[in-house]
Design a protein around this motif. Structure first.
Motif, PDB file in Angstrom:
ATOM      1  N   ARG B  39      -1.531  29.943  14.645  1.00 21.85           N
ATOM      2  CA  ARG B  39      -1.880  30.192  16.037  1.00 21.85           C
ATOM      3  C   ARG B  39      -2.958  29.208  16.464  1.00 21.85           C
ATOM      4  O   ARG B  39      -4.018  29.134  15.880  1.00 21.85           O
ATOM      5  CB  ARG B  39      -2.362  31.636  16.209  1.00 21.85           C
ATOM      6  CG  ARG B  39      -1.259  32.625  15.883  1.00 21.85           C
ATOM      7  CD  ARG B  39      -1.699  34.018  16.175  1.00 21.85           C
ATOM      8  NE  ARG B  39      -2.015  34.171  17.592  1.00 21.85           N
ATOM      9  CZ  ARG B  39      -2.764  35.149  18.061  1.00 21.85           C
ATOM     10  NH1 ARG B  39      -3.286  36.022  17.240  1.00 21.85           N
ATOM     11  NH2 ARG B  39      -2.983  35.253  19.346  1.00 21.85           N
ATOM     12  N   VAL B  40      -2.642  28.442  17.475  1.00 18.15           N
ATOM     13  CA  VAL B  40      -3.581  27.440  17.969  1.00 18.15           C
ATOM     14  C   VAL B  40      -4.254  28.000  19.214  1.00 18.15           C
ATOM     15  O   VAL B  40      -3.580  28.570  20.069  1.00 18.15           O
ATOM     16  CB  VAL B  40      -2.822  26.135  18.315  1.00 18.15           C
ATOM     17  CG1 VAL B  40      -3.773  25.075  18.816  1.00 18.15           C
ATOM     18  CG2 VAL B  40      -2.042  25.630  17.118  1.00 18.15           C
ATOM     19  N   ALA B  41      -5.545  27.851  19.286  1.00 16.30           N
ATOM     20  CA  ALA B  41      -6.255  28.369  20.456  1.00 16.30           C
ATOM     21  C   ALA B  41      -5.842  27.610  21.709  1.00 16.30           C
ATOM     22  O   ALA B  41      -5.469  26.444  21.648  1.00 16.30           O
ATOM     23  CB  ALA B  41      -7.756  28.243  20.238  1.00 16.30           C
ATOM     24  N   GLY B  42      -5.896  28.270  22.856  1.00 16.35           N
ATOM     25  CA  GLY B  42      -5.601  27.607  24.121  1.00 16.35           C
ATOM     26  C   GLY B  42      -6.788  26.762  24.571  1.00 16.35           C
ATOM     27  O   GLY B  42      -7.840  26.776  23.934  1.00 16.35           O
ATOM     28  N   PRO B  43      -6.634  26.015  25.668  1.00 16.35           N
ATOM     29  CA  PRO B  43      -7.728  25.181  26.148  1.00 16.35           C
ATOM     30  C   PRO B  43      -8.987  26.015  26.386  1.00 16.35           C
ATOM     31  O   PRO B  43      -8.907  27.092  26.966  1.00 16.35           O
ATOM     32  CB  PRO B  43      -7.202  24.646  27.487  1.00 16.35           C
ATOM     33  CG  PRO B  43      -5.743  24.799  27.429  1.00 16.35           C
ATOM     34  CD  PRO B  43      -5.453  25.954  26.530  1.00 16.35           C
ATOM     35  N   CYS B  44     -10.110  25.533  25.945  1.00 11.95           N
ATOM     36  CA  CYS B  44     -11.356  26.283  26.130  1.00 11.95           C
ATOM     37  C   CYS B  44     -12.521  25.434  25.641  1.00 11.95           C
ATOM     38  O   CYS B  44     -12.318  24.378  25.060  1.00 11.95           O
ATOM     39  CB  CYS B  44     -11.332  27.570  25.319  1.00 11.95           C
ATOM     40  SG  CYS B  44     -11.133  27.293  23.570  1.00 11.95           S
ATOM     41  N   SER B  45     -13.714  25.930  25.903  1.00  8.87           N
ATOM     42  CA  SER B  45     -14.872  25.280  25.310  1.00  8.87           C
ATOM     43  C   SER B  45     -15.739  26.321  24.637  1.00  8.87           C
ATOM     44  O   SER B  45     -15.639  27.504  24.909  1.00  8.87           O
ATOM     45  CB  SER B  45     -15.684  24.542  26.377  1.00  8.87           C
ATOM     46  OG  SER B  45     -16.531  25.453  27.040  1.00  8.87           O
ATOM     47  N   LEU B  46     -16.565  25.823  23.725  1.00 10.40           N
ATOM     48  CA  LEU B  46     -17.506  26.686  23.023  1.00 10.40           C
ATOM     49  C   LEU B  46     -18.901  26.181  23.350  1.00 10.40           C
ATOM     50  O   LEU B  46     -19.211  25.023  23.139  1.00 10.40           O
ATOM     51  CB  LEU B  46     -17.236  26.624  21.519  1.00 10.40           C
ATOM     52  CG  LEU B  46     -18.134  27.440  20.603  1.00 10.40           C
ATOM     53  CD1 LEU B  46     -17.927  28.934  20.843  1.00 10.40           C
ATOM     54  CD2 LEU B  46     -17.862  27.116  19.147  1.00 10.40           C
ATOM     55  N   VAL B  47     -19.711  27.071  23.910  1.00 11.43           N
ATOM     56  CA  VAL B  47     -21.096  26.721  24.227  1.00 11.43           C
ATOM     57  C   VAL B  47     -21.981  27.373  23.181  1.00 11.43           C
ATOM     58  O   VAL B  47     -21.910  28.588  22.987  1.00 11.43           O
ATOM     59  CB  VAL B  47     -21.483  27.238  25.624  1.00 11.43           C
ATOM     60  CG1 VAL B  47     -22.913  26.832  25.957  1.00 11.43           C
ATOM     61  CG2 VAL B  47     -20.516  26.736  26.684  1.00 11.43           C
ATOM     62  N   ILE B  48     -22.787  26.577  22.489  1.00 12.61           N
ATOM     63  CA  ILE B  48     -23.648  27.154  21.457  1.00 12.61           C
ATOM     64  C   ILE B  48     -25.104  27.097  21.899  1.00 12.61           C
ATOM     65  O   ILE B  48     -25.652  26.015  22.130  1.00 12.61           O
ATOM     66  CB  ILE B  48     -23.487  26.419  20.110  1.00 12.61           C
ATOM     67  CG1 ILE B  48     -22.019  26.458  19.653  1.00 12.61           C
ATOM     68  CG2 ILE B  48     -24.374  27.047  19.056  1.00 12.61           C
ATOM     69  CD1 ILE B  48     -21.769  25.717  18.344  1.00 12.61           C
ATOM     70  N   PHE B  49     -25.718  28.262  22.032  1.00 17.21           N
ATOM     71  CA  PHE B  49     -27.166  28.334  22.276  1.00 17.21           C
ATOM     72  C   PHE B  49     -27.843  28.353  20.909  1.00 17.21           C
ATOM     73  O   PHE B  49     -27.450  29.120  20.037  1.00 17.21           O
ATOM     74  CB  PHE B  49     -27.520  29.601  23.053  1.00 17.21           C
ATOM     75  CG  PHE B  49     -26.957  29.617  24.439  1.00 17.21           C
ATOM     76  CD1 PHE B  49     -27.511  28.822  25.430  1.00 17.21           C
ATOM     77  CD2 PHE B  49     -25.857  30.406  24.745  1.00 17.21           C
ATOM     78  CE1 PHE B  49     -26.983  28.817  26.706  1.00 17.21           C
ATOM     79  CE2 PHE B  49     -25.326  30.411  26.020  1.00 17.21           C
ATOM     80  CZ  PHE B  49     -25.879  29.613  27.000  1.00 17.21           C
ATOM     81  N   GLY B  50     -28.864  27.545  20.756  1.00 16.91           N
ATOM     82  CA  GLY B  50     -29.540  27.473  19.461  1.00 16.91           C
ATOM     83  C   GLY B  50     -28.773  26.577  18.510  1.00 16.91           C
ATOM     84  O   GLY B  50     -28.631  26.876  17.335  1.00 16.91           O
ATOM     85  N   VAL B  51     -28.293  25.467  19.055  1.00 18.66           N
ATOM     86  CA  VAL B  51     -27.391  24.624  18.276  1.00 18.66           C
ATOM     87  C   VAL B  51     -28.128  23.824  17.197  1.00 18.66           C
ATOM     88  O   VAL B  51     -27.516  23.331  16.265  1.00 18.66           O
ATOM     89  CB  VAL B  51     -26.597  23.692  19.224  1.00 18.66           C
ATOM     90  CG1 VAL B  51     -27.466  22.563  19.732  1.00 18.66           C
ATOM     91  CG2 VAL B  51     -25.347  23.171  18.563  1.00 18.66           C
ATOM     92  N   THR B  52     -29.459  23.742  17.307  1.00 20.48           N
ATOM     93  CA  THR B  52     -30.179  22.996  16.274  1.00 20.48           C
ATOM     94  C   THR B  52     -30.642  23.905  15.137  1.00 20.48           C
ATOM     95  O   THR B  52     -31.262  23.449  14.201  1.00 20.48           O
ATOM     96  CB  THR B  52     -31.410  22.282  16.872  1.00 20.48           C
ATOM     97  OG1 THR B  52     -32.160  23.262  17.609  1.00 20.48           O
ATOM     98  CG2 THR B  52     -30.990  21.165  17.796  1.00 20.48           C
ATOM     99  N   GLY B  53     -30.333  25.184  15.257  1.00 23.76           N
ATOM    100  CA  GLY B  53     -30.758  26.130  14.219  1.00 23.76           C
ATOM    101  C   GLY B  53     -29.960  25.973  12.936  1.00 23.76           C
ATOM    102  O   GLY B  53     -28.960  25.261  12.882  1.00 23.76           O
ATOM    103  N   ASP B  54     -30.427  26.680  11.916  1.00 18.32           N
ATOM    104  CA  ASP B  54     -29.799  26.611  10.602  1.00 18.32           C
ATOM    105  C   ASP B  54     -28.351  27.065  10.615  1.00 18.32           C
ATOM    106  O   ASP B  54     -27.496  26.455  10.001  1.00 18.32           O
ATOM    107  CB  ASP B  54     -30.575  27.526   9.644  1.00 18.32           C
ATOM    108  CG  ASP B  54     -31.244  26.713   8.566  1.00 18.32           C
ATOM    109  OD1 ASP B  54     -31.377  25.488   8.765  1.00 18.32           O
ATOM    110  OD2 ASP B  54     -31.623  27.306   7.547  1.00 18.32           O
ATOM    111  N   LEU B  55     -28.117  28.154  11.324  1.00 20.05           N
ATOM    112  CA  LEU B  55     -26.767  28.723  11.348  1.00 20.05           C
ATOM    113  C   LEU B  55     -25.775  27.724  11.937  1.00 20.05           C
ATOM    114  O   LEU B  55     -24.715  27.486  11.386  1.00 20.05           O
ATOM    115  CB  LEU B  55     -26.762  30.015  12.170  1.00 20.05           C
ATOM    116  CG  LEU B  55     -25.401  30.673  12.278  1.00 20.05           C
ATOM    117  CD1 LEU B  55     -25.010  31.285  10.951  1.00 20.05           C
ATOM    118  CD2 LEU B  55     -25.376  31.716  13.365  1.00 20.05           C
ATOM    119  N   ALA B  56     -26.170  27.133  13.070  1.00 18.82           N
ATOM    120  CA  ALA B  56     -25.279  26.187  13.727  1.00 18.82           C
ATOM    121  C   ALA B  56     -25.029  24.986  12.815  1.00 18.82           C
ATOM    122  O   ALA B  56     -23.902  24.521  12.670  1.00 18.82           O
ATOM    123  CB  ALA B  56     -25.875  25.743  15.053  1.00 18.82           C
TER     124      ALA B  56
END
Lengths: 308, 529
Positions: B39-56
């Motif tokens: 299953r391929v995801a449809g068109p979309c974007s992912l916005v990451i808050f805290g992108v410089t953190g360890d988890l990201a």
């Protein structure tokens, strides 16, 4: 590690495998299937390399049977090789080179070497028997993998395979399509959901996956599907859906990259590398149950499109 | 209608929304028999808050790359980082590349990278800067226009929970939280979901004011969907476990999540929260619910939740909390071959902190199936090694037709479900020791996913991000489950808050003496994982 065992017997090979397991402190029980490869001396190494890579995902015992030794003589002889460790991916490899009389009963030759209580998969990397399910090796297998486009005459070979098809047979031409099919399905997921009136697929001449893709689209969409072939193209290069607002298309003119075009929208690029043989073999080993969709495509769909 | 009904309803809605009412139109190319087709995801974007953190850095970005490399992301895919750094898109892309390369699971492929790279954007700003959110909104629209993301956007809150309300509000004010016709907006929030019942409810209120309830994905990354489904398959696809999965045969259950690391750089988050809130409330109680629940009618999110809720509502706390709970705090010691600090010496921790880094509790389940079977839950930092497992210990055979000397070495039979690392199942039972004397000793029979399966399990985050992008109803705890688990934990936390300093334990061991005494009272002892 490669252990050469010239002029040997299956019981000796079994003992050698057990001894090597013990020596290396490994358990032989972790193998989840036996992969039987029916091959020739010439393509042996390439086949083993592919199987090795696939076995990292799926630890198995690989038994390669080299079938191009002489078979005229009266006496039987068996040369063998056992490969372990770095030379054998995540399992062990047994190479069997039967000669003469032994070649007439390959099934009982491999039976003592199969992993107990585990499925058997047979793979013919290029030349396949006309009817895999009647082949002595194929008969033992729960899943029979052929690869018509790598055989000497793909069209003839696939015609024979289709004629003798049984539900445990699969041809890698179908496996090569999985990514295309997934991308096309997700492309149609997007609105507007207009009815499709006809489809064009485009690609290389004498390329069986192209025919299968057309057949699949014909079965699923129930609209006319035409195939455009050219010797200049490589593999499948494009699929064009005709709809009332224009053409929705996905093209892959070059390796690695596909482009989606849709009326009134900017063009989208997506990475879509060619599938490697190893990926295809892994996919086949992952699912051993009969593929009903493939069955429908080669029985019903095949006749719905024009194959030259 | 109860919440279970609503839950089911919303689960259906979220999938349906994807395909614009499934009943009216269904994709002719999809076939439930087509198990091959990913299953391929449809068109979309992912916005990451805290992108410089360890988890990201370690998980989210590599997971996005791996998804792309497996061909599961759409042509129109955007990745937007939001953070304080003064970066342009290119600097962000370099940062992402470096981390994807370092932590990805699949081989790094330049082509895949280039495609991801084209859809990458960075928005500089702080959470209280409403102009930054306007810029984010512009970036999102730009992706809709140039990359064809079609108004579908997921917001990943990889930020401390205290920032949730502010970020939610900003998303609402800038109009980002509201989807247009035929498009979706989803928000992903990570555990912890509050620090007690009241705060969990408050958090839920804040988030659900801004997002539709079925657009909120609560994630506990410790508990990947893969783990949950493996556990369900083991319990409900087999004959041989179910007949003994009850109080007639089970003596007790031990659920362990041990970490070998200390608190690392998370002092600010961890101090005052402690092991029980961090791990028991969500992870261990969920594992317990999955182990103890009855068979669900189906594996849909709604039916599964119904069973988990039933079993959680039947949980009884021990009468005497002093005897059946234990807490500890690691002191300096040697973690294997490394010298490590004690908790109170860690940077950012006050010398008199009473936060526990080890917690163990006993719970009982008041149902016919589990009457009298204690469930022991324990978790801790700086323990012997990193391991998560569920051990179901069985009662001894009613009669042993052997000399007592023959069975001296025989322990209890056990089924151990290893969650990580080396996911699998071990069965412990007695076997005769070879030789002329009759002697029975424990042996193990082992199954491991890694050794027996075709496909390496996807990293939990890959599965999780893909589920969000596909709009698959998650198997993660619902609000009500979160509330029920706080109901269980709150009285224990209240009691602990009256106690003062937790008992110290040497780093690298298996926890404080208190915990051993707690089990000894019931005649049991902790397994050594």
């Amino acid at each position: 590690m490669i252990v050469e065992m010239p002029d040997t017997a299956t019981a000796e090979i079994s003992r050698k495998i057990d001894a090597l397991h013990e020596e290396r402190g490994e358990a032989a029980l972790g193998r989840v299937l036996t992969l039987l490869i029916s091959t020739s001396e010439e393509e042996l190494e390439e086949a083993l390399e592919t199987a090795n890579a696939a076995s990292r995902e799926h630890p198995c015992r690989v038994i390669a049977i080299v079938t191009d030794g002489s078979d005229a003589g009266e006496h039987s002889k068996l040369d063998a090789q056992v490969r372990f460790g770095a030379d054998a991916g995540a399992g062990e490899i047994v190479v069997l080179k039967p000669f003469d009389g032994l070649k007439r009963h390959l099934d009982t030759l491999v039976i003592p070497l199969l992993v107990p209580d585990a499925p058997v998969v047979a793979w013919w990397p290029s030349k396949a028997p006309e009817d895999p399910s009647k082949d002595p090796i194929g008969k033992m297998a729960r899943s029979r993998i052929t690869d018509a486009i790598r055989s000497a005459n793909p069209d003839a070979s696939f015609t024979a395979l289709r004629a003798h098809w049984s539900c445990h047979d699969i041809d890698m031409s179908w496996t090569r399509l999985t990514v295309w099919r997934a991308m096309l399905a997700s492309m149609l997921d997007q609105p507007p959901h207009l009815p499709i009136t006809s489809v064009r697929v485009q690609g290389q001449s004498h390329y069986i996956p192209l025919d299968l893709l057309a057949a699949w689209l014909a079965v699923r969409l129930d609209v006319p599907v035409t195939i455009e072939r050219s010797d200049d193209l490589n593999a499948i290069t494009g699929v064009f859906f005709e709809r009332e607002n224009g053409v929705l298309s996905m093209e892959r003119p070059y390796e690695d990259q596909a482009t989606i075009c849709q009326p009134g929208e900017s063009q989208q690029d997506v990475a879509m590398p060619m599938r490697t043989l190893e990926e295809c073999l892994s996919e086949e080993m992952r699912r051993l149950d009969p593929d009903e969709v493939y069955a429908e495509v080669i029985t019903k769909g095949w006749g719905m499109v024009d194959h030259e | 209608m109860g919440t279970s009904g609503n839950e089911q309803y919303s689960a259906q809605r979220s999938t349906a929304a994807d395909q614009q009412t499934a009943s009216a139109w269904s994709n002719p190319l999809r076939d439930p028999r087509d198990l091959r087709m990913p299953r391929v995801a449809g068109p979309c974007s992912l916005v990451i808050f805290g992108v410089t953190g360890d988890l990201a850095k370690k998980k989210l970005l590599p997971a996005v790359y791996d998804l792309a490399n497996r061909g599961l992301l759409p042509a129109g895919f955007g990745l937007i980082g939001f953070g304080r750094r003064q970066w342009d898109n290119e600097e962000f892309a370099n940062f992402a590349k470096e981390n994807m390369k370092a932590h990805c699971r699949t081989p790094f492929n330049e082509k895949t990278w280039e495609h991801l790279h084209d859809g990458m954007r960075f928005v500089t700003g702080t959470f209280d800067d409403s102009e930054a959110f306007t810029r984010l909104s512009d970036t999102v629209s730009e992706l809709d226009r140039d990359r064809g993301t079609r108004g579908n956007h997921a917001f990943y809150m990889s930020v401390p929970p205290r920032d949730f309300p502010l970020v939610s509000k900003q998303l609402a004010d800038s109009g980002l939280s509201h989807s247009t016709e035929g498009a979706w907006r989803r928000v992903i929030i990570e555990k912890p979901f509050g620090h007690d019942l009241a705060s969990a409810k408050e958090l839920d209120r804040v988030v659900s004011e801004v997002f539709e309830p079925d657009s909120v994905f609560r994630i506990d990354h410790y508990l990947g969907k893969e783990t949950v489904q493996n556990l369900l398959a083991l319990r409900f696809a087999n004959t041989m476990f179910e007949p003994v999965w009850n109080a007639n045969y089970v003596s007790h259950v031990q659920i362990t999540m041990a970490e070998d690391i200390g608190i690392g750089g998370r002092a600010g988050y961890y101090d005052g929260i402690g092991a029980a809130r961090d791990v028991i409330q969500n992870h261990l109680i969920q594992l317990m619910a999955l182990t103890a629940m009855e068979e669900p009618v189906s594996f849909s999110a709604g039916d599964l939740t119904a069973e988990k809720r039933k079993v959680l509502s039947a949980v009884r706390l021990p009468k005497n909390l002093a005897e059946h709970t234990a807490r500890g705090q690691y002191s300096a010691g040697w973690q294997g071959s490394d010298k490590v600090l004690g908790y109170l010496d860690e940077k950012g921790i006050s010398r008199d902190s009473t936060t526990e880094t080890y917690a163990a509790i006993r719970l009982d389940v008041d149902t016919r199936r589990w009457a009298g079977v204690p469930f022991y839950l324990r978790t801790g930092k700086r323990l012997g090694k990193r391991v998560t497992e569920i051990a179901v210990a069985f009662k001894p055979a009613p009669h042993l037709p052997f000399e007592t000397t023959a069975t001296r070495e025989l322990g209890a039979n056990a089924v151990v479900i290893r969650v990580q690392p080396d996911e699998g199942v071990t069965i412990r039972f007695g076997a005769k020791v070879p030789g002329t004397a009759m002697e029975v000793r424990d042996v193990s029979m082992d199954f491991s996913y890694g050794r027996s399966f075709t496909e390496a399990s996807p990293e939990a985050y890959e599965r999780l991000i893909l589920d969000v992008l596909l709009g698959d109803p998650p198997l993660f705890p619902t609000t009500e489950e979160v509330n029920l688990s706080w109901n269980i934990l709150d009285p224990i936390e209240d009691y602990w808050s009256t106690l003062g300093q937790p008992q110290p334990y040497r780093a690298g061991t298996w926890g404080p003496a208190q915990a051993d005494e707690m089990l000894a009272r019931d005649g049991n002892h902790w397994r050594m994982p």
